[in-house]
Design an enzyme around this catalytic site. Structure first.
Site, PDB file in Angstrom:
ATOM      1  N   SER A 149     -81.458 109.285 118.389  1.00 45.31           N
ATOM      2  CA  SER A 149     -80.221 108.599 118.248  1.00 45.31           C
ATOM      3  C   SER A 149     -80.289 107.623 119.688  1.00 45.31           C
ATOM      4  O   SER A 149     -80.591 108.090 120.746  1.00 45.31           O
ATOM      5  CB  SER A 149     -79.098 109.600 118.254  1.00 45.31           C
ATOM      6  N   TYR A 163     -74.486 116.307 121.554  1.00 45.55           N
ATOM      7  CA  TYR A 163     -75.207 115.756 120.712  1.00 45.55           C
ATOM      8  C   TYR A 163     -76.416 114.748 121.389  1.00 45.55           C
ATOM      9  O   TYR A 163     -77.508 114.577 121.309  1.00 45.55           O
ATOM     10  CB  TYR A 163     -74.450 115.054 119.533  1.00 45.55           C
TER      11      TYR A 163
HETATM   12  P1  NAP Z   1     -76.923 113.518 106.814  1.00 43.26           P
HETATM   13  O1  NAP Z   1     -76.586 112.296 105.804  1.00 43.26           O
HETATM   14  O2  NAP Z   1     -75.676 114.415 107.063  1.00 43.26           O
HETATM   15  O3  NAP Z   1     -78.033 114.193 106.282  1.00 43.26           O
HETATM   16  C1  NAP Z   1     -78.537 115.451 106.998  1.00 43.26           C
HETATM   17  C2  NAP Z   1     -79.694 116.062 106.376  1.00 43.26           C
HETATM   18  O4  NAP Z   1     -79.944 117.091 107.338  1.00 43.26           O
HETATM   19  C3  NAP Z   1     -79.350 116.736 104.892  1.00 43.26           C
HETATM   20  O5  NAP Z   1     -80.470 116.498 104.024  1.00 43.26           O
HETATM   21  C4  NAP Z   1     -79.112 118.127 105.459  1.00 43.26           C
HETATM   22  O6  NAP Z   1     -79.304 118.957 104.421  1.00 43.26           O
HETATM   23  C5  NAP Z   1     -80.348 118.292 106.489  1.00 43.26           C
HETATM   24  N1  NAP Z   1     -79.900 119.280 107.206  1.00 43.26           N
HETATM   25  C6  NAP Z   1     -78.673 119.416 108.464  1.00 43.26           C
HETATM   26  N2  NAP Z   1     -78.782 120.588 108.886  1.00 43.26           N
HETATM   27  C7  NAP Z   1     -80.195 121.119 108.740  1.00 43.26           C
HETATM   28  C8  NAP Z   1     -80.931 122.237 108.973  1.00 43.26           C
HETATM   29  N3  NAP Z   1     -80.162 123.165 109.770  1.00 43.26           N
HETATM   30  N4  NAP Z   1     -81.833 122.571 108.438  1.00 43.26           N
HETATM   31  C9  NAP Z   1     -82.588 121.533 107.560  1.00 43.26           C
HETATM   32  N5  NAP Z   1     -81.974 120.719 107.117  1.00 43.26           N
HETATM   33  C10 NAP Z   1     -80.841 120.266 107.687  1.00 43.26           C
HETATM   34  O7  NAP Z   1     -77.465 112.967 108.259  1.00 43.26           O
HETATM   35  P2  NAP Z   1     -78.190 111.345 108.674  1.00 43.26           P
HETATM   36  O8  NAP Z   1     -77.078 110.436 109.218  1.00 43.26           O
HETATM   37  O9  NAP Z   1     -79.162 111.090 107.345  1.00 43.26           O
HETATM   38  O10 NAP Z   1     -78.948 111.883 110.022  1.00 43.26           O
HETATM   39  C11 NAP Z   1     -80.245 112.087 109.732  1.00 43.26           C
HETATM   40  C12 NAP Z   1     -80.661 112.009 111.258  1.00 43.26           C
HETATM   41  O11 NAP Z   1     -80.239 110.724 111.971  1.00 43.26           O
HETATM   42  C13 NAP Z   1     -80.014 113.207 112.196  1.00 43.26           C
HETATM   43  O12 NAP Z   1     -81.005 113.588 112.975  1.00 43.26           O
HETATM   44  C14 NAP Z   1     -79.223 112.503 112.978  1.00 43.26           C
HETATM   45  O13 NAP Z   1     -78.772 113.148 114.378  1.00 43.26           O
HETATM   46  C15 NAP Z   1     -79.824 111.004 113.086  1.00 43.26           C
HETATM   47  N6  NAP Z   1     -78.848 110.044 113.649  1.00 43.26           N
HETATM   48  C16 NAP Z   1     -78.144 109.459 112.630  1.00 43.26           C
HETATM   49  C17 NAP Z   1     -77.165 108.651 112.957  1.00 43.26           C
HETATM   50  C18 NAP Z   1     -75.881 108.077 111.793  1.00 43.26           C
HETATM   51  O14 NAP Z   1     -75.063 107.157 112.304  1.00 43.26           O
HETATM   52  N7  NAP Z   1     -76.197 108.484 110.642  1.00 43.26           N
HETATM   53  C19 NAP Z   1     -77.162 107.842 113.928  1.00 43.26           C
HETATM   54  C20 NAP Z   1     -78.184 108.310 114.915  1.00 43.26           C
HETATM   55  C21 NAP Z   1     -79.100 109.370 114.651  1.00 43.26           C
HETATM   56  P3  NAP Z   1     -78.096 119.510 103.592  1.00 43.26           P
HETATM   57  O15 NAP Z   1     -77.993 118.377 102.420  1.00 43.26           O
HETATM   58  O16 NAP Z   1     -78.621 120.525 102.732  1.00 43.26           O
HETATM   59  O17 NAP Z   1     -77.035 119.857 104.574  1.00 43.26           O
END
Ligand code: NAP
Length: 254
Positions: A149, A163
């Site tokens: 991130s 985070y």
């Molecule tokens: P999201 O839409 O909330 O999706 C999260 C995914 O991770 C879901 O498939 C969830 O499974 C899974 N997950 C959560 N906790 C888990 C665990 N303990 N074990 C296995 N799977 C788990 O999140 P996203 O925005 O796509 O984020 C993906 C990555 O990008 C993360 O690492 C986040 O920190 C990073 N990121 C996101 C952003 C942003 O703005 N969105 C920015 C920077 C970095 P379930 O569906 O079963 O809950």
């Protein structure tokens, strides 16, 4: 199923958001895709149906596995190898945020959970993948792409320094492992997204973050999950065959 002609990609957190976008685009590009989720089976079923529609029966696998539980991760990698016979790419996308808070308001439980899922979980997934990919273990090499991130660079004071620090660990890991695993023909890189329009913000109680991104992002909006997935797919591909240890910021200029 063993198909030695097609590459196999394992994506953690592939049921929603950036992971799901990566899974769909990977399938469109011909990868056999295994992906994990923690608990939301309904979303996992939807992604799985899409992937099977794209590449046919047996071309995709959905695995319930919590990345913070070591035994789950070991089983997830094992089942992927059993099903597809190989592993070429690992994408570590599973991750969480939490409520906005200052450090003096954060419980030990929160800090432990944050580091256990975002940092420890990624490390354990990499460890298990390396056992199959590394040439020293008889593997044929591979590529690992972490979803870090831009928070690791910004620090996220008064919001979620926990985070940011959990993602700082991913930056360091990328640097160290690129040197450690290069001789094993494994490349490792990290994308660092800015604010991307996914559920993660609402699940951390910060649903307004996506709209607010317009105010502090030079490109004037939040990103789309696909815009991060394209970077992941490039880093995973042979087009990036001389790229390792890189941090690719996909953040609209933040
Ligand atoms: P999201 O839409 O909330 O999706 C999260 C995914 O991770 C879901 O498939 C969830 O499974 C899974 N997950 C959560 N906790 C888990 C665990 N303990 N074990 C296995 N799977 C788990 O999140 P996203 O925005 O796509 O984020 C993906 C990555 O990008 C993360 O690492 C986040 O920190 C990073 N990121 C996101 C952003 C942003 O703005 N969105 C920015 C920077 C970095 P379930 O569906 O079963 O809950």
């Amino acid at each position: 199923m063993t198909d030695t002609t097609r590459k196999v990609m394992l994506i953690t957190g592939g049921s929603r958001g950036i992971g799901a976008a990566t899974a769909r685009i990977a399938a469109e590009r011909g990868y056999l895709v295994a992906f994990s989720y923690r608990s939301n089976q309904q979303e996992a079923d939807r992604v799985l149906a899409d992937l099977l529609r794209i590449n046919g029966p047996d071309s995709a696998l959905a695995l319930q596995a919590d990345v913070s539980v070591e035994a789950d991760v070991v089983g997830m990698v094992q089942k992927t190898i059993e099903h597809f016979g190989r592993l070429d790419v690992l994408v570590n996308s599973a991750g969480i945020v939490d409520q906005v808070a200052r450090i003096d308001e954060m419980s030990g439980e929160r800090l432990e959970r944050m580091l256990r899922i975002n940092s420890f979980g990624t490390m354990i997934c990499i460890r298990e993948a390396v056992k199959h990919m590394a040439t020293r273990h008889g593997g044929h090499g591979g590529a690992i792409v972490n979803v870090g991130s831009i928070a690791s660079k910004l620090g996220c004071e008064n919001e979620f320094v926990d985070y940011a620090a959990s993602k700082g660990a991913i930056d360091s890991l990328t640097e160290g492992l690129s040197k450690e695993l290069g001789p094993d023909r494994i490349r490792i890189n990290t994308v660092r997204p800015g604010v991307i329009a996914t559920d993660i913000h609402a699940s951390g109680g910060n649903g307004e973050k996506v709209a607010e991104a317009a105010n502090f992002t030079p490109l004037g909006r939040a990103g789309r999950p696909e815009e991060v997935a394209y970077g992941i797919l490039w880093l995973a591909s042979d087009e990036a065959s001389f790229v390792t240890g890189a941090l690719l910021d996909i953040d609209g200029g933040v």
